[in-house]
Design a protein around this motif. Sequence first.
Motif, PDB file in Angstrom:
ATOM      1  N   LEU A  21       0.857  -1.187   0.000  1.00 24.92           N
ATOM      2  CA  LEU A  21       0.000   0.000   0.000  1.00 24.92           C
ATOM      3  C   LEU A  21       0.889   1.232   0.000  1.00 24.92           C
ATOM      4  CD1 LEU A  21      -2.709   1.564   0.432  1.00 24.92           C
ATOM      5  CD2 LEU A  21      -2.359   1.201   2.888  1.00 24.92           C
ATOM      6  N   LEU A  22       0.646   2.148  -0.934  1.00 25.65           N
ATOM      7  CA  LEU A  22       1.448   3.360  -1.092  1.00 25.65           C
ATOM      8  C   LEU A  22       0.524   4.563  -0.996  1.00 25.65           C
ATOM      9  CD1 LEU A  22       3.228   1.949  -4.233  1.00 25.65           C
ATOM     10  CD2 LEU A  22       4.333   2.208  -2.017  1.00 25.65           C
ATOM     11  N   ALA A  23       0.767   5.432  -0.012  1.00 25.05           N
ATOM     12  CA  ALA A  23      -0.042   6.643   0.145  1.00 25.05           C
ATOM     13  C   ALA A  23       0.880   7.851   0.114  1.00 25.05           C
ATOM     14  CB  ALA A  23      -0.836   6.596   1.446  1.00 25.05           C
ATOM     15  N   GLN A  24       0.537   8.815  -0.736  1.00 29.04           N
ATOM     16  CA  GLN A  24       1.432   9.940  -1.028  1.00 29.04           C
ATOM     17  C   GLN A  24       0.795  11.260  -0.627  1.00 29.04           C
ATOM     18  OE1 GLN A  24       0.780  11.937  -4.249  1.00 29.04           O
ATOM     19  NE2 GLN A  24       2.333  13.403  -3.565  1.00 29.04           N
ATOM     20  N   SER A  25       1.504  12.021   0.227  1.00 29.74           N
ATOM     21  CA  SER A  25       1.081  13.361   0.649  1.00 29.74           C
ATOM     22  C   SER A  25      -0.379  13.379   1.084  1.00 29.74           C
ATOM     23  CB  SER A  25       1.314  14.371  -0.477  1.00 29.74           C
ATOM     24  OG  SER A  25       2.690  14.462  -0.775  1.00 29.74           O
ATOM     25  N   PHE A  46       0.831   5.471  12.674  1.00 27.85           N
ATOM     26  CA  PHE A  46       0.885   6.755  13.370  1.00 27.85           C
ATOM     27  C   PHE A  46       0.293   7.889  12.532  1.00 27.85           C
ATOM     28  CE2 PHE A  46       3.401  10.717  13.960  1.00 27.85           C
ATOM     29  CZ  PHE A  46       2.959  11.041  15.230  1.00 27.85           C
ATOM     30  N   ASN A  47      -0.462   8.777  13.193  1.00 26.53           N
ATOM     31  CA  ASN A  47      -0.977  10.005  12.589  1.00 26.53           C
ATOM     32  C   ASN A  47      -0.552  11.156  13.489  1.00 26.53           C
ATOM     33  OD1 ASN A  47      -2.379  12.043  11.298  1.00 26.53           O
ATOM     34  ND2 ASN A  47      -4.383  11.412  12.055  1.00 26.53           N
ATOM     35  N   ASP A  48       0.130  12.149  12.940  1.00 20.75           N
ATOM     36  CA  ASP A  48       0.680  13.218  13.771  1.00 20.75           C
ATOM     37  C   ASP A  48      -0.369  14.252  14.145  1.00 20.75           C
ATOM     38  OD1 ASP A  48       2.600  14.631  15.178  1.00 20.75           O
ATOM     39  OD2 ASP A  48       3.084  15.875  13.465  1.00 20.75           O
ATOM     40  N   ALA A  49      -0.986  14.890  13.166  1.00 22.72           N
ATOM     41  CA  ALA A  49      -1.938  15.963  13.455  1.00 22.72           C
ATOM     42  C   ALA A  49      -2.786  16.234  12.223  1.00 22.72           C
ATOM     43  CB  ALA A  49      -1.201  17.239  13.874  1.00 22.72           C
ATOM     44  N   ALA A  50      -3.924  16.868  12.437  1.00 25.46           N
ATOM     45  CA  ALA A  50      -4.808  17.208  11.328  1.00 25.46           C
ATOM     46  C   ALA A  50      -4.076  18.081  10.312  1.00 25.46           C
ATOM     47  CB  ALA A  50      -6.039  17.943  11.859  1.00 25.46           C
ATOM     48  N   ALA A  51      -4.303  17.777   9.047  1.00 24.34           N
ATOM     49  CA  ALA A  51      -3.817  18.564   7.902  1.00 24.34           C
ATOM     50  C   ALA A  51      -2.338  18.393   7.595  1.00 24.34           C
ATOM     51  CB  ALA A  51      -4.140  20.046   8.063  1.00 24.34           C
ATOM     52  N   LEU A  52      -1.554  17.754   8.471  1.00 25.23           N
ATOM     53  CA  LEU A  52      -0.158  17.501   8.126  1.00 25.23           C
ATOM     54  C   LEU A  52      -0.077  16.385   7.080  1.00 25.23           C
ATOM     55  CD1 LEU A  52       1.876  17.678  11.452  1.00 25.23           C
ATOM     56  CD2 LEU A  52       1.797  19.335   9.588  1.00 25.23           C
ATOM     57  N   LEU A  53       0.848  16.534   6.138  1.00 28.50           N
ATOM     58  CA  LEU A  53       0.971  15.570   5.052  1.00 28.50           C
ATOM     59  C   LEU A  53       1.903  14.431   5.447  1.00 28.50           C
ATOM     60  CD1 LEU A  53       1.264  17.987   1.985  1.00 28.50           C
ATOM     61  CD2 LEU A  53      -0.790  16.957   2.976  1.00 28.50           C
ATOM     62  N   HIS A  54       1.509  13.208   5.074  1.00 29.66           N
ATOM     63  CA  HIS A  54       2.254  12.004   5.427  1.00 29.66           C
ATOM     64  C   HIS A  54       2.590  11.216   4.160  1.00 29.66           C
ATOM     65  CE1 HIS A  54       0.009  13.091   9.040  1.00 29.66           C
ATOM     66  NE2 HIS A  54       0.787  12.308   9.763  1.00 29.66           N
ATOM     67  N   GLU A  55       3.724  10.500   4.231  1.00 26.30           N
ATOM     68  CA  GLU A  55       4.148   9.598   3.157  1.00 26.30           C
ATOM     69  C   GLU A  55       4.243   8.186   3.754  1.00 26.30           C
ATOM     70  OE1 GLU A  55       4.308  11.198   0.339  1.00 26.30           O
ATOM     71  OE2 GLU A  55       4.343  13.197   1.249  1.00 26.30           O
ATOM     72  N   HIS A 113       5.660  -1.486   8.033  1.00 25.69           N
ATOM     73  CA  HIS A 113       5.417  -0.191   7.401  1.00 25.69           C
ATOM     74  C   HIS A 113       6.350   0.887   7.945  1.00 25.69           C
ATOM     75  CE1 HIS A 113       2.932   0.746  11.057  1.00 25.69           C
ATOM     76  NE2 HIS A 113       3.366   1.969  10.809  1.00 25.69           N
ATOM     77  N   ILE A 114       6.451   1.956   7.168  1.00 31.53           N
ATOM     78  CA  ILE A 114       7.158   3.159   7.592  1.00 31.53           C
ATOM     79  C   ILE A 114       6.368   4.360   7.098  1.00 31.53           C
ATOM     80  CG2 ILE A 114       8.671   3.213   5.562  1.00 31.53           C
ATOM     81  CD1 ILE A 114      10.869   4.303   7.486  1.00 31.53           C
ATOM     82  N   ILE A 115       6.299   5.400   7.933  1.00 32.08           N
ATOM     83  CA  ILE A 115       5.576   6.616   7.572  1.00 32.08           C
ATOM     84  C   ILE A 115       6.406   7.819   8.003  1.00 32.08           C
ATOM     85  CG2 ILE A 115       4.236   6.659   9.737  1.00 32.08           C
ATOM     86  CD1 ILE A 115       1.877   7.773   8.025  1.00 32.08           C
ATOM     87  N   ALA A 116       6.452   8.834   7.157  1.00 39.64           N
ATOM     88  CA  ALA A 116       7.174  10.070   7.454  1.00 39.64           C
ATOM     89  C   ALA A 116       6.215  11.245   7.375  1.00 39.64           C
ATOM     90  CB  ALA A 116       8.330  10.272   6.480  1.00 39.64           C
ATOM     91  N   VAL A 117       6.389  12.208   8.261  1.00 45.39           N
ATOM     92  CA  VAL A 117       5.532  13.389   8.308  1.00 45.39           C
ATOM     93  C   VAL A 117       6.289  14.562   7.719  1.00 45.39           C
ATOM     94  CG1 VAL A 117       4.096  14.862   9.756  1.00 45.39           C
ATOM     95  CG2 VAL A 117       4.511  12.481  10.428  1.00 45.39           C
ATOM     96  N   GLN A 118       5.714  15.175   6.688  1.00 43.38           N
ATOM     97  CA  GLN A 118       6.361  16.322   6.061  1.00 43.38           C
ATOM     98  C   GLN A 118       6.417  17.498   7.032  1.00 43.38           C
ATOM     99  OE1 GLN A 118       5.000  17.489   2.198  1.00 43.38           O
ATOM    100  NE2 GLN A 118       4.707  15.381   1.499  1.00 43.38           N
ATOM    101  N   SER A 119       7.433  18.339   6.872  1.00 40.93           N
ATOM    102  CA  SER A 119       7.619  19.572   7.655  1.00 40.93           C
ATOM    103  C   SER A 119       7.868  19.293   9.135  1.00 40.93           C
ATOM    104  CB  SER A 119       6.396  20.498   7.511  1.00 40.93           C
ATOM    105  OG  SER A 119       6.157  20.799   6.156  1.00 40.93           O
ATOM    106  N   THR A 120       8.243  18.046   9.480  1.00 36.52           N
ATOM    107  CA  THR A 120       8.594  17.708  10.854  1.00 36.52           C
ATOM    108  C   THR A 120       9.804  16.774  10.826  1.00 36.52           C
ATOM    109  OG1 THR A 120       7.361  15.634  11.109  1.00 36.52           O
ATOM    110  CG2 THR A 120       6.108  17.682  11.360  1.00 36.52           C
ATOM    111  N   THR A 121      10.254  16.377  12.002  1.00 34.43           N
ATOM    112  CA  THR A 121      11.338  15.393  12.102  1.00 34.43           C
ATOM    113  C   THR A 121      10.801  14.016  12.468  1.00 34.43           C
ATOM    114  OG1 THR A 121      11.686  15.935  14.436  1.00 34.43           O
ATOM    115  CG2 THR A 121      12.982  17.168  12.811  1.00 34.43           C
TER     116      THR A 121
END
Length: 208
Positions: free
Chosen positions: A80-84, A133-142, A161-169
């Motif tokens: 499964l691939l989910a982008q932004s 994991f889900n960081d916060a509303a409206a933040l983009l995830h890969e 799985h691995i997930i990265a949150v844009q604009s964060t560490t």
Amino acid sequence: MAKVTNTGVHIVEGSAAAADTGGEGQIWVKDDTPSTLYHTDDAGTDFRINGTTVSAEQATTSGTSIDFTGIPAGVKRITLLAQSFSGSGTSEWLVQLGHSSTTFETSGYLSRYGRISGTSPATEGSTAGFIVFNDAAALLHELVVDIYLQDVTNNTWVSSHIIAVQSTTITAYGSGSKSLSAALTAVRLTHVNGSDTFDAGAASIQFS
């Protein structure tokens, strides 16, 4: 009836392999759309040999779940691939497995993720699906989720799985397992609370 031409071998499609014969395997074409090439061993186990199929992309911009259905029998790996993509709230995401377009199993999972975020690591588990994991509303995830068939007899699947949150560490990772009551044919991306909605991005699956 099969035929041979100067450019290839033509095999008539069928819904299943013929009757099993001890000491003999079968090569046949399943009447999917498009058709799919299979090998069936003399114990009656089907092996899909079409290579990797990439689904049509689905927008993750509305609704409480994104479903991928029609996964053919004999598949051994699904990605499964989910982008932004993002959601309307902070409820964690779930990946659930199904055996029809309307029957997704919602219990019996062994699943946990770990989050890496500076000096504040965290973990969480779920039995309702493979938790992500889900960081916060409206933040983009890969997101990339690999799901493997571990045992054919019990329809047991394991995930990583691995997930990265844009604009964060923040990066998070996880794994899990689940035995289904029937062969897997569908994958769902949804939320733990069942009410948060998707509001950005797109997703697709690959299977082989």
